[in-house]
Design an enzyme around this catalytic site. Structure first.
Site, PDB file in Angstrom:
ATOM      1  N   TYR A  75     -13.117  -1.635  -2.973  1.00 23.91           N
ATOM      2  CA  TYR A  75     -13.328  -1.459  -1.639  1.00 23.91           C
ATOM      3  C   TYR A  75     -14.805  -1.419  -1.609  1.00 23.91           C
ATOM      4  O   TYR A  75     -15.224  -0.913  -0.334  1.00 23.91           O
ATOM      5  CB  TYR A  75     -12.438  -0.541  -0.850  1.00 23.91           C
ATOM      6  CG  TYR A  75     -11.112  -0.850  -0.347  1.00 23.91           C
ATOM      7  CD1 TYR A  75     -10.941  -2.121   0.422  1.00 23.91           C
ATOM      8  CD2 TYR A  75      -9.879  -0.174  -0.868  1.00 23.91           C
ATOM      9  CE1 TYR A  75      -9.652  -2.556   0.744  1.00 23.91           C
ATOM     10  CE2 TYR A  75      -8.594  -0.780  -0.518  1.00 23.91           C
ATOM     11  CZ  TYR A  75      -8.556  -1.758   0.336  1.00 23.91           C
ATOM     12  OH  TYR A  75      -7.214  -2.302   0.736  1.00 23.91           O
ATOM     13  N   ASN A 100      -1.802   0.388   6.866  1.00 19.15           N
ATOM     14  CA  ASN A 100      -1.305  -0.900   7.282  1.00 19.15           C
ATOM     15  C   ASN A 100      -0.366  -1.618   6.373  1.00 19.15           C
ATOM     16  O   ASN A 100      -0.334  -2.973   6.426  1.00 19.15           O
ATOM     17  CB  ASN A 100      -2.442  -1.679   8.001  1.00 19.15           C
ATOM     18  CG  ASN A 100      -3.754  -2.236   6.834  1.00 19.15           C
ATOM     19  OD1 ASN A 100      -3.353  -1.687   5.789  1.00 19.15           O
ATOM     20  ND2 ASN A 100      -4.430  -2.885   7.215  1.00 19.15           N
ATOM     21  N   LYS A 121       0.625  -1.123  -0.066  1.00 17.07           N
ATOM     22  CA  LYS A 121      -0.015   0.133   0.147  1.00 17.07           C
ATOM     23  C   LYS A 121       0.790   1.218  -0.074  1.00 17.07           C
ATOM     24  O   LYS A 121       1.962   1.213   0.122  1.00 17.07           O
ATOM     25  CB  LYS A 121      -0.861   0.005   1.185  1.00 17.07           C
ATOM     26  CG  LYS A 121      -2.156  -1.161   1.094  1.00 17.07           C
ATOM     27  CD  LYS A 121      -2.673  -0.870   2.412  1.00 17.07           C
ATOM     28  CE  LYS A 121      -3.846  -1.976   2.271  1.00 17.07           C
ATOM     29  NZ  LYS A 121      -5.023  -1.940   3.576  1.00 17.07           N
ATOM     30  N   GLU A 148     -10.409 -10.522  -7.283  1.00 22.12           N
ATOM     31  CA  GLU A 148      -9.383  -9.355  -6.881  1.00 22.12           C
ATOM     32  C   GLU A 148      -8.362  -9.627  -7.951  1.00 22.12           C
ATOM     33  O   GLU A 148      -7.795  -8.671  -8.483  1.00 22.12           O
ATOM     34  CB  GLU A 148      -8.712  -9.355  -5.495  1.00 22.12           C
ATOM     35  CG  GLU A 148      -9.947  -9.066  -4.475  1.00 22.12           C
ATOM     36  CD  GLU A 148      -9.412  -9.024  -3.170  1.00 22.12           C
ATOM     37  OE1 GLU A 148     -10.311  -8.694  -2.446  1.00 22.12           O
ATOM     38  OE2 GLU A 148      -7.954  -9.251  -2.886  1.00 22.12           O
ATOM     39  N   HIS A 202      -2.472  -5.358   1.839  1.00 21.15           N
ATOM     40  CA  HIS A 202      -3.819  -6.003   1.758  1.00 21.15           C
ATOM     41  C   HIS A 202      -3.576  -7.454   1.237  1.00 21.15           C
ATOM     42  O   HIS A 202      -2.591  -7.668   0.583  1.00 21.15           O
ATOM     43  CB  HIS A 202      -4.670  -5.362   0.739  1.00 21.15           C
ATOM     44  CG  HIS A 202      -5.839  -6.178   0.321  1.00 21.15           C
ATOM     45  ND1 HIS A 202      -6.979  -6.183   0.961  1.00 21.15           N
ATOM     46  CD2 HIS A 202      -6.034  -6.892  -0.564  1.00 21.15           C
ATOM     47  CE1 HIS A 202      -7.974  -6.766   0.468  1.00 21.15           C
ATOM     48  NE2 HIS A 202      -7.292  -7.215  -0.696  1.00 21.15           N
TER      49      HIS A 202
HETATM   50  P1  CMP Z   1      -7.444  -4.126   4.063  1.00 18.32           P
HETATM   51  O1  CMP Z   1      -6.994  -5.583   4.426  1.00 18.32           O
HETATM   52  O2  CMP Z   1      -6.913  -3.622   2.844  1.00 18.32           O
HETATM   53  O3  CMP Z   1      -9.108  -4.056   4.170  1.00 18.32           O
HETATM   54  C1  CMP Z   1      -9.674  -2.741   4.155  1.00 18.32           C
HETATM   55  C2  CMP Z   1      -8.984  -1.531   4.716  1.00 18.32           C
HETATM   56  O4  CMP Z   1      -9.582  -0.579   5.363  1.00 18.32           O
HETATM   57  C3  CMP Z   1      -7.734  -2.068   5.702  1.00 18.32           C
HETATM   58  O5  CMP Z   1      -6.984  -2.974   5.109  1.00 18.32           O
HETATM   59  C4  CMP Z   1      -7.440  -0.695   6.294  1.00 18.32           C
HETATM   60  O6  CMP Z   1      -6.610  -0.188   5.428  1.00 18.32           O
HETATM   61  C5  CMP Z   1      -8.826   0.132   6.300  1.00 18.32           C
HETATM   62  N1  CMP Z   1      -9.301  -0.170   7.641  1.00 18.32           N
HETATM   63  C6  CMP Z   1     -10.057  -1.137   8.354  1.00 18.32           C
HETATM   64  N2  CMP Z   1     -10.380  -0.919   9.312  1.00 18.32           N
HETATM   65  C7  CMP Z   1     -10.210   0.526   9.393  1.00 18.32           C
HETATM   66  C8  CMP Z   1     -10.485   1.394  10.623  1.00 18.32           C
HETATM   67  N3  CMP Z   1     -11.158   0.834  11.681  1.00 18.32           N
HETATM   68  N4  CMP Z   1     -10.328   2.502  10.389  1.00 18.32           N
HETATM   69  C9  CMP Z   1      -9.703   3.062   9.178  1.00 18.32           C
HETATM   70  N5  CMP Z   1      -9.389   2.071   8.291  1.00 18.32           N
HETATM   71  C10 CMP Z   1      -9.530   0.874   8.420  1.00 18.32           C
END
Ligand code: CMP
Length: 164
Positions: free
Chosen positions: A75, A138, A35, A152, A141
């Site tokens: 998303y 984070n 990311k 995906e 993904h």
């Molecule tokens: P990902 O696994 O890509 O799936 C959805 C994404 O939304 C997640 O990783 C984070 O980047 C984001 N995300 C999930 N939970 C939260 C949260 N509580 N607050 C902000 N971003 C979130």
């Protein structure tokens, strides 16, 4: 008559085998995104090193700048969440590296390598524990099921881009 029966029998066996091979093929692939927070900090290589060290193979990889449309579609399942607008803004803010990873039980394995969504809850040694900044930024993904992995992968890759 005999000939047609044999052809039908052959087709039946062959298509069952094909389904088995197809199932196995799907179960052994997952979709990954490195990311914006990670590409910005130039740690794509460090993340790939962990992926490879843990036994997954990067069988396709592209660095792209995700468009708003791509991020919103990708998303879409989160479009009712309070973090959706921020998530789209973040995912389109810098380049991402999209990947197809292969290995036994690739979906489950990659989820183990990534660690929990929120780095505070991630196990030691996981990508998110080592590199993630917070629950949104984070670093990676990974697909959450074989079915979603297929969707995906197909969303971002043409068949001829997955070279093994
Ligand atoms: P990902 O696994 O890509 O799936 C959805 C994404 O939304 C997640 O990783 C984070 O980047 C984001 N995300 C999930 N939970 C939260 C949260 N509580 N607050 C902000 N971003 C979130």
């Amino acid at each position: 008559m005999q000939f047609h029966q044999n052809v039908d029998k052959f087709k039946k066996i062959y298509s069952n085998k094909l389904n088995l091979y197809t199932m196995e093929y799907f179960m052994n692939q997952t979709f990954s995104i490195i990311k914006p927070d990670a590409t910005k900090r130039n740690i794509t290589g460090s993340i790939n090193k962990l992926i490879e060290k843990n036994g997954l193979r990067i069988i396709a990889q592209k660095r792209i700048k995700m468009t708003n449309e791509q991020a919103e579609l990708f998303y879409a399942v989160h479009n009712d969440k309070p973090f959706f607008v921020d998530l789209i803004q973040y995912m389109t803010s810098e380049p991402v590296v999209i990947q197809v990873l292969a290995g036994d039980n690739a979906v489950k394995k990659y989820r183990e390598i990534m660690g929990a969504t929120n780095p505070d809850n991630a196990e030691d040694g996981t990508i998110r524990k080592l590199f993630a900044l917070n629950v949104q930024e984070n670093s990676v993904h990974g697909s959450d099921s074989d079915e979603n992995a297929r969707k995906e992968i197909d969303f971002f890759f043409n068949e001829n881009e997955i070279v093994g």
